[in-house]
Design a protein around this motif. Structure first.
Motif, mmCIF file in Angstrom:
data_model
loop_
_atom_site.group_PDB
_atom_site.id
_atom_site.type_symbol
_atom_site.label_atom_id
_atom_site.label_comp_id
_atom_site.label_asym_id
_atom_site.label_seq_id
_atom_site.Cartn_x
_atom_site.Cartn_y
_atom_site.Cartn_z
ATOM 1 N N ASP A 25 0.836 -1.195 0.000
ATOM 2 C CA ASP A 25 0.000 0.000 0.000
ATOM 3 C C ASP A 25 0.874 1.249 0.000
ATOM 4 N N PRO A 26 0.396 2.331 -0.583
ATOM 5 C CA PRO A 26 1.184 3.569 -0.590
ATOM 6 C C PRO A 26 1.285 4.189 0.801
ATOM 7 N N GLY A 27 2.465 4.711 1.104
ATOM 8 C CA GLY A 27 2.665 5.417 2.361
ATOM 9 C C GLY A 27 2.372 6.897 2.205
ATOM 10 N N PRO A 28 2.680 7.708 3.200
ATOM 11 C CA PRO A 28 2.454 9.150 3.103
ATOM 12 C C PRO A 28 3.169 9.738 1.888
ATOM 13 N N GLY A 29 2.445 10.527 1.104
ATOM 14 C CA GLY A 29 3.025 11.161 -0.071
ATOM 15 C C GLY A 29 3.198 10.248 -1.261
ATOM 16 N N GLU A 30 2.680 9.012 -1.178
ATOM 17 C CA GLU A 30 2.859 8.040 -2.251
ATOM 18 C C GLU A 30 1.524 7.645 -2.886
ATOM 19 N N VAL A 31 1.625 7.013 -4.056
ATOM 20 C CA VAL A 31 0.464 6.435 -4.716
ATOM 21 C C VAL A 31 0.826 5.040 -5.220
ATOM 22 N N THR A 76 -2.583 15.186 -2.346
ATOM 23 C CA THR A 76 -3.674 16.028 -2.836
ATOM 24 C C THR A 76 -3.568 16.329 -4.334
ATOM 25 N N CYS A 77 -2.425 16.027 -4.947
ATOM 26 C CA CYS A 77 -2.219 16.389 -6.353
ATOM 27 C C CYS A 77 -2.940 15.450 -7.310
ATOM 28 N N VAL A 78 -3.231 14.218 -6.868
ATOM 29 C CA VAL A 78 -3.970 13.257 -7.690
ATOM 30 C C VAL A 78 -4.941 12.494 -6.801
ATOM 31 N N ARG A 79 -5.938 11.871 -7.466
ATOM 32 C CA ARG A 79 -6.921 11.081 -6.742
ATOM 33 C C ARG A 79 -7.014 9.682 -7.349
ATOM 34 N N GLU A 80 -7.597 8.773 -6.598
ATOM 35 C CA GLU A 80 -7.828 7.429 -7.110
ATOM 36 C C GLU A 80 -8.640 7.508 -8.401
ATOM 37 N N GLY A 81 -8.194 6.785 -9.413
ATOM 38 C CA GLY A 81 -8.879 6.788 -10.696
ATOM 39 C C GLY A 81 -8.321 7.762 -11.708
ATOM 40 N N ASP A 82 -7.436 8.661 -11.291
ATOM 41 C CA ASP A 82 -6.848 9.625 -12.224
ATOM 42 C C ASP A 82 -5.948 8.925 -13.239
ATOM 43 N N ARG A 83 -6.000 9.404 -14.466
ATOM 44 C CA ARG A 83 -5.072 8.971 -15.509
ATOM 45 C C ARG A 83 -3.815 9.836 -15.397
ATOM 46 N N VAL A 84 -2.649 9.201 -15.335
ATOM 47 C CA VAL A 84 -1.419 9.954 -15.087
ATOM 48 C C VAL A 84 -0.284 9.431 -15.953
ATOM 49 N N THR A 85 0.749 10.234 -16.053
ATOM 50 C CA THR A 85 1.989 9.841 -16.703
ATOM 51 C C THR A 85 3.142 10.380 -15.878
ATOM 52 N N TYR A 86 4.346 9.902 -16.145
ATOM 53 C CA TYR A 86 5.505 10.408 -15.404
ATOM 54 C C TYR A 86 6.781 10.049 -16.127
#
Length: 324
Positions: A25-31, A76-86
């Protein structure tokens, strides 16, 4: 179960291993992100060979696109279900899913597909800073772009034409020449049978290019230095053939008081606001059809070793992705 490509020692493509991994599971500040497509970049080979050092054992890859499956505390910058790239560290993009820092992510516009994102986030942001941050390029300027039919080359060619530049591109085959020309390259130099610097001087009436963008490195640096105009700029942003040799400062004076820089993408996207600005411009061009992203090779992630071999032997054009 989740899987990833990992390596325990540096070397050739055969050091890459397909392994079952545990993703917590993600920790603080993680996804936790589920990947839909993963980018294949020449920079990946630098980590694999040890040119770019990494603590071993290590994951592989720095670019991917997918969906956020879970967020840790304080995100807070992204939410569950967001489409993202990096793109960028930490290593580990060659995986079906992973936990990673949330502040590395860029929210993906609906108009941009996952494969396009995985093929263009690193290459596109590299092109963005080369065209928009390195030098005050003006309409009518001439640039020399090595490996013009590569992933960065094809995007940079198109971006350069949007800025009104004249583009001279180097390629290694007639097939790649046609690809580069179709993406805006005005003049082609086949480095296997032509002298790059002599041809550039001929095309510029002896003046030389305002800026040379060299992603090849060791085998092209001398030609790049000989191709730039007086007080021009050579930008060494890649080392596909190996690191640039040591630079004799006096040669810069002899060549016409030229400038040389060795930038890194990380320093141009370290500031979140600048990263968002560059990404917005990049994806805006792609969504509007002003820049086309060519995904010319697709591989299964388990085929990573073979994909690295094709990339390093010059068998690819445009961008390559792993599809999941």
């Amino acid at each position: 179960m989740p899987h990833a490509i990992r390596f325990k020692e540096t070397g050739g493509p055969d050091v890459l291993r397909w392994e079952e991994v545990v993703v917590g599971d993600p920790g603080p500040g993680e996804v936790r992100i589920r990947h839909e497509a993963v980018g294949l970049n020449f920079a990946d080979t630098y980590f694999r060979t040890g040119l770019y050092p990494a603590p071993l054992p290590a994951g592989m890859g720095v670019e991917a696109a997918g969906v956020v499956e879970a967020v840790g505390a304080g995100v807070t910058c992204v939410r569950e279900g967001d489409r993202v790239t990096y793109t960028g560290s930490p290593l580990g993009a060659y995986s079906t899913e992973r936990v990673m820092p949330a502040d590395s992510l860029i929210r993906l516009p609906d108009a941009i597909g996952f494969e396009t994102a995985a093929a263009s986030t690193m290459r596109g942001l590299t092109s963005a800073y080369l065209m928009r941050r390195i030098h005050p390029l003006r309409p009518g300027d001439t640039i020399l772009l090595t490996a013009a039919a590569g992933g960065v080359g094809l995007i940079a060619c198109q971006w350069a034409k949007l800025l009104g530049l004249t583009v001279i591109g180097t390629v290694s085959s007639d097939e790649k020449a046609e690809v580069a020309r179709a993406h805006g390259c005005d003049h082609i130099v086949n480095h296997r049978r032509e002298d790059i610097a002599a041809r550039v001087r001929e095309l510029t009436d002896g003046v030389g290019a305002h800026v040379v963008f060299d992603s090849v490195g060791r085998t092209t640096f001398a030609a790049s230095l000989a191709s730039v105009k007086r007080r021009g700029l050579v930008v060494c942003f890649g080392t596909a053939s190996g690191p640039v040799p040591p630079i004799d400062a006096m040669q810069l004076a002899i060549r016409g008081s030229v400038f040389v820089t060795r930038p890194a993408l990380a320093d141009y996207i370290a500031d979140p606001a600048e990263r968002e600005e560059l990404a917005g411009e990049l994806f805006g061009h792609i969504a509007a059809g002003r820049i086309a992203v060519e995904v010319n090779q697709r591989y299964a992630l388990v085929e990573a070793a073979g994909a690295h071999h094709e990339l390093e032997t010059g068998r690819t054009t445009g961008s390559s992705v792993f599809v999941l």
